[in-house]
Design a protein around this motif. Structure first.
Motif, PDB file in Angstrom:
ATOM      1  N   ILE A  65       0.850  -1.191   0.000  1.00  0.00           N
ATOM      2  CA  ILE A  65       0.000   0.000   0.000  1.00  0.00           C
ATOM      3  C   ILE A  65       0.883   1.236   0.000  1.00  0.00           C
ATOM      4  N   ILE A  66       0.483   2.241  -0.763  1.00  0.00           N
ATOM      5  CA  ILE A  66       1.198   3.514  -0.790  1.00  0.00           C
ATOM      6  C   ILE A  66       0.269   4.599  -0.270  1.00  0.00           C
ATOM      7  N   PHE A  67       0.782   5.358   0.696  1.00  0.00           N
ATOM      8  CA  PHE A  67       0.069   6.514   1.236  1.00  0.00           C
ATOM      9  C   PHE A  67       0.779   7.777   0.756  1.00  0.00           C
ATOM     10  N   PRO A  68       0.069   8.690   0.090  1.00  0.00           N
ATOM     11  CA  PRO A  68       0.685   9.952  -0.328  1.00  0.00           C
ATOM     12  C   PRO A  68       0.527  11.012   0.773  1.00  0.00           C
ATOM     13  N   PHE A  69       1.638  11.620   1.147  1.00  0.00           N
ATOM     14  CA  PHE A  69       1.594  12.714   2.111  1.00  0.00           C
ATOM     15  C   PHE A  69       2.313  13.928   1.527  1.00  0.00           C
TER      16      PHE A  69
END
Length: 119
Positions: A65-69
């Motif tokens: 999973i990739i979370f963009p911040f």
């Protein structure tokens, strides 16, 4: 060719991987209502307004999973990689590999909430 469906992504996956996927989406829904968007190569997760995560791999025994911040969160124990999106000084992708249901711990839930609430 039309985009895939969520079922297409889960087809042929191990029960363990399906359980991880379901646990991740259930955990997110406990934060707030999410929508899943199947695309050609990944599943987008949105809060109804914007993408808050992408499920980029459903492996034999994991989901990635990739979370963009908007800024990097280097002080953590859960992300295996943090990378700035080339040409975009406002997006840092945080890579999380979930191997066990217990990987969705308090720290990960805090980052999931942060992604959900990020404007």
């Amino acid at each position: 060719m039309p985009d895939k469906t969520i079922a297409d992504f889960l087809s042929g996956k191990t029960q363990h991987t399906i359980d991880l996927f379901n646990h991740f989406t259930d955990a997110y829904n406990s934060i707030g209502l999410i929508e899943l968007h199947a695309a050609k190569t990944m599943i987008g997760v949105s809060n109804g307004h914007k993408r808050i995560a992408w499920i980029t791999q459903l492996g034999k025994n994991f989901i990635h999973i990739i979370f963009p911040f908007k800024e990097p969160h280097y002080d953590n124990l859960c992300f295996i990689k943090i990378a700035q999106v080339p040409g975009n000084n406002q997006q840092f992708n945080h890579h999380f590999r979930m191997l066990h249901i217990s990987d969705i711990n308090e720290e990960v839930m805090d980052y999931m909430k942060l992604a959900f609430e990020q404007q």
